[in-house]
Scaffold this active site. Structure first.
Site, PDB file in Angstrom:
ATOM      1  N   PRO A   9     -80.970  53.564 -58.366  1.00  0.00           N
ATOM      2  CG  PRO A   9     -80.929  52.099 -60.157  1.00  0.00           C
ATOM      3  CD  PRO A   9     -80.233  53.303 -59.611  1.00  0.00           C
ATOM      4  CG  ASN A  10     -84.740  49.271 -57.173  1.00  0.00           C
ATOM      5  OD1 ASN A  10     -85.943  49.536 -57.296  1.00  0.00           O
ATOM      6  ND2 ASN A  10     -84.046  48.678 -58.117  1.00  0.00           N
ATOM      7  NE  ARG A  17     -91.170  45.555 -50.394  1.00  0.00           N
ATOM      8  CZ  ARG A  17     -91.647  46.261 -51.425  1.00  0.00           C
ATOM      9  NH1 ARG A  17     -90.909  46.432 -52.487  1.00  0.00           N
ATOM     10  NH2 ARG A  17     -92.870  46.741 -51.393  1.00  0.00           N
ATOM     11  CE1 TYR A  22     -78.033  46.063 -51.135  1.00  0.00           C
ATOM     12  CE2 TYR A  22     -80.260  45.188 -51.378  1.00  0.00           C
ATOM     13  CZ  TYR A  22     -78.984  45.392 -51.883  1.00  0.00           C
ATOM     14  OH  TYR A  22     -78.657  44.921 -53.126  1.00  0.00           O
ATOM     15  CG  ASN A  73     -75.047  52.880 -53.382  1.00  0.00           C
ATOM     16  OD1 ASN A  73     -74.883  52.184 -54.387  1.00  0.00           O
ATOM     17  ND2 ASN A  73     -75.534  52.398 -52.243  1.00  0.00           N
ATOM     18  CB  ALA A  76     -78.800  48.088 -60.594  1.00  0.00           C
ATOM     19  CD  GLU A  97     -67.853  51.742 -57.397  1.00  0.00           C
ATOM     20  OE1 GLU A  97     -66.826  51.997 -58.066  1.00  0.00           O
ATOM     21  OE2 GLU A  97     -68.465  50.665 -57.479  1.00  0.00           O
ATOM     22  CG  HIS A  99     -71.272  49.505 -53.821  1.00  0.00           C
ATOM     23  ND1 HIS A  99     -72.304  49.726 -54.693  1.00  0.00           N
ATOM     24  CD2 HIS A  99     -70.124  49.703 -54.528  1.00  0.00           C
ATOM     25  CE1 HIS A  99     -71.812  50.037 -55.871  1.00  0.00           C
ATOM     26  NE2 HIS A  99     -70.490  50.045 -55.805  1.00  0.00           N
ATOM     27  NE  ARG A 106     -75.345  41.249 -52.866  1.00  0.00           N
ATOM     28  CZ  ARG A 106     -76.304  42.152 -53.125  1.00  0.00           C
ATOM     29  NH1 ARG A 106     -76.042  43.444 -53.013  1.00  0.00           N
ATOM     30  NH2 ARG A 106     -77.511  41.765 -53.474  1.00  0.00           N
TER      31      ARG A 106
HETATM   32  O1  CA2 Z   1     -74.675  47.386 -51.896  1.00  0.00           O
HETATM   33  C1  CA2 Z   1     -75.043  48.403 -52.500  1.00  0.00           C
HETATM   34  O2  CA2 Z   1     -75.096  49.528 -51.990  1.00  0.00           O
HETATM   35  C2  CA2 Z   1     -75.539  48.262 -53.954  1.00  0.00           C
HETATM   36  O3  CA2 Z   1     -75.144  49.432 -54.664  1.00  0.00           O
HETATM   37  C3  CA2 Z   1     -77.046  48.162 -53.877  1.00  0.00           C
HETATM   38  C4  CA2 Z   1     -77.705  47.915 -55.234  1.00  0.00           C
HETATM   39  C5  CA2 Z   1     -77.058  46.732 -55.953  1.00  0.00           C
HETATM   40  O4  CA2 Z   1     -77.588  46.612 -57.259  1.00  0.00           O
HETATM   41  C6  CA2 Z   1     -75.544  46.894 -56.044  1.00  0.00           C
HETATM   42  O5  CA2 Z   1     -75.018  45.741 -56.661  1.00  0.00           O
HETATM   43  C7  CA2 Z   1     -74.934  47.060 -54.665  1.00  0.00           C
HETATM   44  C8  CA2 Z   1     -79.193  47.610 -55.045  1.00  0.00           C
HETATM   45  C9  CA2 Z   1     -79.953  48.672 -54.361  1.00  0.00           C
HETATM   46  C10 CA2 Z   1     -81.333  48.153 -54.107  1.00  0.00           C
HETATM   47  O6  CA2 Z   1     -81.708  48.528 -52.817  1.00  0.00           O
HETATM   48  C11 CA2 Z   1     -82.749  47.875 -52.260  1.00  0.00           C
HETATM   49  C12 CA2 Z   1     -83.063  48.235 -50.973  1.00  0.00           C
HETATM   50  C13 CA2 Z   1     -84.079  47.588 -50.332  1.00  0.00           C
HETATM   51  C14 CA2 Z   1     -84.802  46.600 -50.970  1.00  0.00           C
HETATM   52  C15 CA2 Z   1     -84.494  46.252 -52.269  1.00  0.00           C
HETATM   53  C16 CA2 Z   1     -83.461  46.899 -52.917  1.00  0.00           C
END
Ligand code: CA2
Length: 146
Positions: A9-10, A17, A22, A73, A76, A97, A99, A106
């Site tokens: 997700p996201n 963003r 990221y 990946n 969340a 896995e 990230h 974090r």
């Molecule tokens: O660091 C990573 O790749 C994560 O998997 C990213 C997830 C986070 O919940 C994990 O703890 C670590 C979040 C992905 C959300 O991606 C976004 C990208 C742009 C703007 C907002 C969120």
């Protein structure tokens, strides 16, 4: 060698963003980079993203007999999903896995991964390069079990 990349997700928001956490690359940019390297390594890569846990479970289940490795990946869902963990364990295909960010530097809730125990290993903190490292690790895992 066929490798399935799954994104949770996201991650469709990448590049638009929160670039400080990221990076500036979109998921499409990352996919293109991974596929370029995959071509050099002689492997086929399929890439999917979904905001829905069930889609990810279905792709993991569908990987059986179709892919050699899964690189995931789970975003969340990494920290919450027993369903993804059970699916990875059930298919019996090696999973890696990955990230973008260093989840261990974090918030505390990101330190725990429910999928880590059923994956071969974890790559975290190298930004978009985590995906290329995931690909290299996938190739290595397959060569090791051949
Ligand atoms: O660091 C990573 O790749 C994560 O998997 C990213 C997830 C986070 O919940 C994990 O703890 C670590 C979040 C992905 C959300 O991606 C976004 C990208 C742009 C703007 C907002 C969120």
């Amino acid at each position: 060698m066929k490798i399935l990349f799954l994104n949770g997700p996201n991650l469709n928001l990448l590049g638009r963003r929160e670039p400080k956490i990221y990076g500036h690359k979109t998921l499409k940019d990352i996919e293109a980079t991974v596929k370029k390297r995959a071509k050099q390594l002689g492997c086929i890569v399929d890439f999917h993203q979904s905001n829905h846990e069930g889609d990810l479970v279905n792709w993991i289940q569908g990987a059986q007999d179709n892919y050699d490795v899964i690189v995931i990946n789970a975003a969340a869902y990494t920290h919450t999903s027993v369903a993804l963990r059970d699916a990875i364990a059930a298919v019996g295909i090696p999973a890696i896995e990955i990230h973008l960010s260093n989840v261990h530097s974090r918030e505390e809730f990101r330190h725990r991964s429910l999928i880590a125990p059923v994956c071969c290993g974890q790559i975290s903190g190298f930004g978009a390069f985590s995906y290329v490292l995931g690909l290299e690790a996938a190739v290595n895992v397959i060569e090791c079990i051949k």
